[in-house]
Design an enzyme around this catalytic site. Structure first.
Site, PDB file in Angstrom:
ATOM      1  N   PHE A 280       1.048  -1.074   0.005  1.00 44.88           N
ATOM      2  CA  PHE A 280      -0.121  -0.147  -0.147  1.00 44.88           C
ATOM      3  C   PHE A 280       0.995   1.240   0.047  1.00 44.88           C
ATOM      4  O   PHE A 280       1.862   1.393   0.818  1.00 44.88           O
ATOM      5  CB  PHE A 280      -0.997   0.004   1.193  1.00 44.88           C
TER       6      PHE A 280
ATOM      7  N   ASP B 130       9.193   2.205   1.337  1.00 35.99           N
ATOM      8  CA  ASP B 130       8.051   2.988   1.939  1.00 35.99           C
ATOM      9  C   ASP B 130       8.041   2.679   3.324  1.00 35.99           C
ATOM     10  O   ASP B 130       7.456   1.974   3.781  1.00 35.99           O
ATOM     11  CB  ASP B 130       6.648   2.642   1.248  1.00 35.99           C
TER      12      ASP B 130
ATOM     13  N   LYS C  55       3.392   9.537   8.644  1.00 35.77           N
ATOM     14  CA  LYS C  55       2.726   9.186   9.662  1.00 35.77           C
ATOM     15  C   LYS C  55       3.368   9.530  11.039  1.00 35.77           C
ATOM     16  O   LYS C  55       3.024  10.682  11.482  1.00 35.77           O
ATOM     17  CB  LYS C  55       2.389   7.540   9.584  1.00 35.77           C
TER      18      LYS C  55
HETATM   19  C1  LIG Z   1      -0.510   5.438   5.505  1.00 32.80           C
HETATM   20  C2  LIG Z   1       0.299   4.804   4.672  1.00 32.80           C
HETATM   21  C3  LIG Z   1       0.486   5.600   3.252  1.00 32.80           C
HETATM   22  C4  LIG Z   1      -0.323   6.788   2.779  1.00 32.80           C
HETATM   23  O1  LIG Z   1       0.012   8.020   3.639  1.00 32.80           O
HETATM   24  P1  LIG Z   1      -1.136   9.138   3.602  1.00 32.80           P
HETATM   25  O2  LIG Z   1      -0.591  10.084   4.777  1.00 32.80           O
HETATM   26  O3  LIG Z   1      -2.509   8.474   3.965  1.00 32.80           O
HETATM   27  O4  LIG Z   1      -1.273   9.497   2.515  1.00 32.80           O
HETATM   28  C5  LIG Z   1       1.566   5.273   2.388  1.00 32.80           C
HETATM   29  N1  LIG Z   1       2.395   4.067   2.517  1.00 32.80           N
HETATM   30  C6  LIG Z   1       2.210   3.414   3.601  1.00 32.80           C
HETATM   31  C7  LIG Z   1       3.132   2.230   3.822  1.00 32.80           C
HETATM   32  C8  LIG Z   1       1.084   3.827   4.567  1.00 32.80           C
HETATM   33  O5  LIG Z   1       1.249   2.871   5.657  1.00 32.80           O
END
Ligand SMILES: *Cc1c(COP(=O)(O)O)cnc(C)c1O
Length: 381
Positions: free
Chosen positions: A132, A216, A245
């Site tokens: 994701f 990521d 986050k």
């Molecule tokens: C939450 C998340 C995102 C997206 O972050 P947003 O601030 O909601 O755009 C992307 N990659 C990972 C792994 C995430 O946990």
């Protein structure tokens, strides 16, 4: 205003994009939240790994209070000290290159994807099933989940999704590849660590063709797994990582951090964001960084994670997994269990699928709170 009144406003005036639980929170402190009736909850979700420092951490509150009355925004046409200091610390405590600030996770990944394409013009982006990376078009195109992508087709061209196997990775990465993007531990799909062999194969394949390996670390970073970054517990160093986050201590900020090789790919005008790296957000993030980069805290996250996973295994739960305080396990009817935990036990957790629960407590949680959460889980299971 009553909860019923809030729900009426939602149904009349909010685009129905979220499935909210019928709870209104009004206050938070550490790993605790209170609803409008004054009922206390134990928070093992932490705003989905945003409140790694806990709710209303005094250092973050103090830094924001001090900064908000002095200067909140100047744009990126000028200097302000908080962002410069934060960039230096982020780069020095990770890949040693340079930093670009944005406002969220998905934007951090957009920046990474654009950077990789600029470094390798017209190159393909390879991502992994179960991953994701966000909801904007580039990040969504790297998020190979039918339910999230299909309604919004056509997506951005030049994205390839692979199964998380060495063979699939080696077959997909070639001279035309600009980047491989992956989460070292897949979070949204239920806390699934990618095997070291896959990470090593990705590193070798990217080196072979001159592609960027992007981790990521939006969910795994900022101490979540018991090191500042999850890559530190793997045999691989990526070319770039993305953070968001937990980075802002509860306020919205994201960052792309490169290693030396990709540090000067962007030039003025290539990318931009009005709000990014503003002094208020950067002051909050500096305060959060002080808390979360502390080695004693990180060692404690590893210990508490082991304690939590051992206790979950003692409950007989299947497939307990994760690293540090990023923990998942299997359970039948996970959404029902999560709802019962919320309303019967006042424990906040998250069902990532029909049979998977995820725990992401604040990293300042105590042993007693870990044991308390396990007792509440046991009561429902
Ligand atoms: C939450 C998340 C995102 C997206 O972050 P947003 O601030 O909601 O755009 C992307 N990659 C990972 C792994 C995430 O946990």
């Amino acid at each position: 205003m009553s909860l019923t009144a809030l729900q009426a406003i939602e149904s009349d005036h909010l685009i129905p994009n979220y499935a909210r639980q019928p709870v209104e929170f009004v206050r938070g402190e550490g790993a605790r939240l209170w609803d409008a009736e004054g009922t206390e909850y134990l928070d093992f979700l932490a705003g989905i790994s945003v409140l790694n420092v806990g709710h209303c951490h005094p250092a973050v509150v103090g830094a924001v209070r001090e900064q908000v009355g002095r200067l909140t925004h100047v744009s990126n046409l000028f200097y302000s000290e908080p962002a410069m200091g934060l960039a230096r610390r982020l780069a020095e405590r990770s890949l040693g290159g340079k930093v670009l600030f944005v406002n969220s996770g998905t934007e951090a990944n957009e920046a990474a994807l654009k950077l990789a394409r600029k470094a390798k013009p017209r190159g393909e982006i390879v991502s992994v099933h179960g991953g994701f990376h966000g909801r904007t078009y580039g990040s969504l195109s790297a998020t190979p989940q039918e339910s999230k992508q299909a309604p919004f087709a056509p997506l951005v061209p030049g994205f390839v999704a692979i199964e998380p196997t060495v063979a699939a990775l080696e077959a997909a990465v070639g001279e035309g590849t600009a980047a491989v993007i992956l989460e070292p531990i897949q979070g949204e799909s239920g806390v699934h660590p990618l095997p070291d062999e896959l990470l090593l194969a990705a590193r070798a394949a990217c080196d072979r063709v001159g592609a960027a390996l992007v981790f990521d670390e939006i969910q795994t970073g900022m101490g979540r797994t018991g090191t500042l970054w999850a890559y530190e517990q793997t045999p691989v160093v990526p070319d770039a990582l993305t953070s968001a986050k937990g980075l802002g201590g509860g306020l919205p900020i994201g960052a792309l951090v490169t290693g030396p090789r990709l540090a000067d790919v962007f030039a003025p005008g290539d990318h931009g964001s009005t709000f990014a790296g503003g002094p208020l957000i950067a002051a909050a993030a500096n305060a959060a960084f002080d808390v979360l980069s502390d080695q004693a805290l990180l060692a404690r996250v590893r210990e508490l994670g082991e304690r939590l996973r051992a206790a979950l295994e003692d409950l007989g739960l299947a497939n307990v997994r994760g690293r540090g305080l990023m923990v998942g396990f299997d359970v039948a009817d996970a959404p029902v269990v999560a709802r019962r935990l919320l309303f019967e036990q006042r424990l906040i957790v998250n069902a990532t699928g029909p049979t998977e629960l995820r725990l992401l407590p604040p990293l300042i949680v105590g042993e007693a709170e870990i044991d308390d959460a396990v007792r509440r889980l046991a009561a429902v299971l």
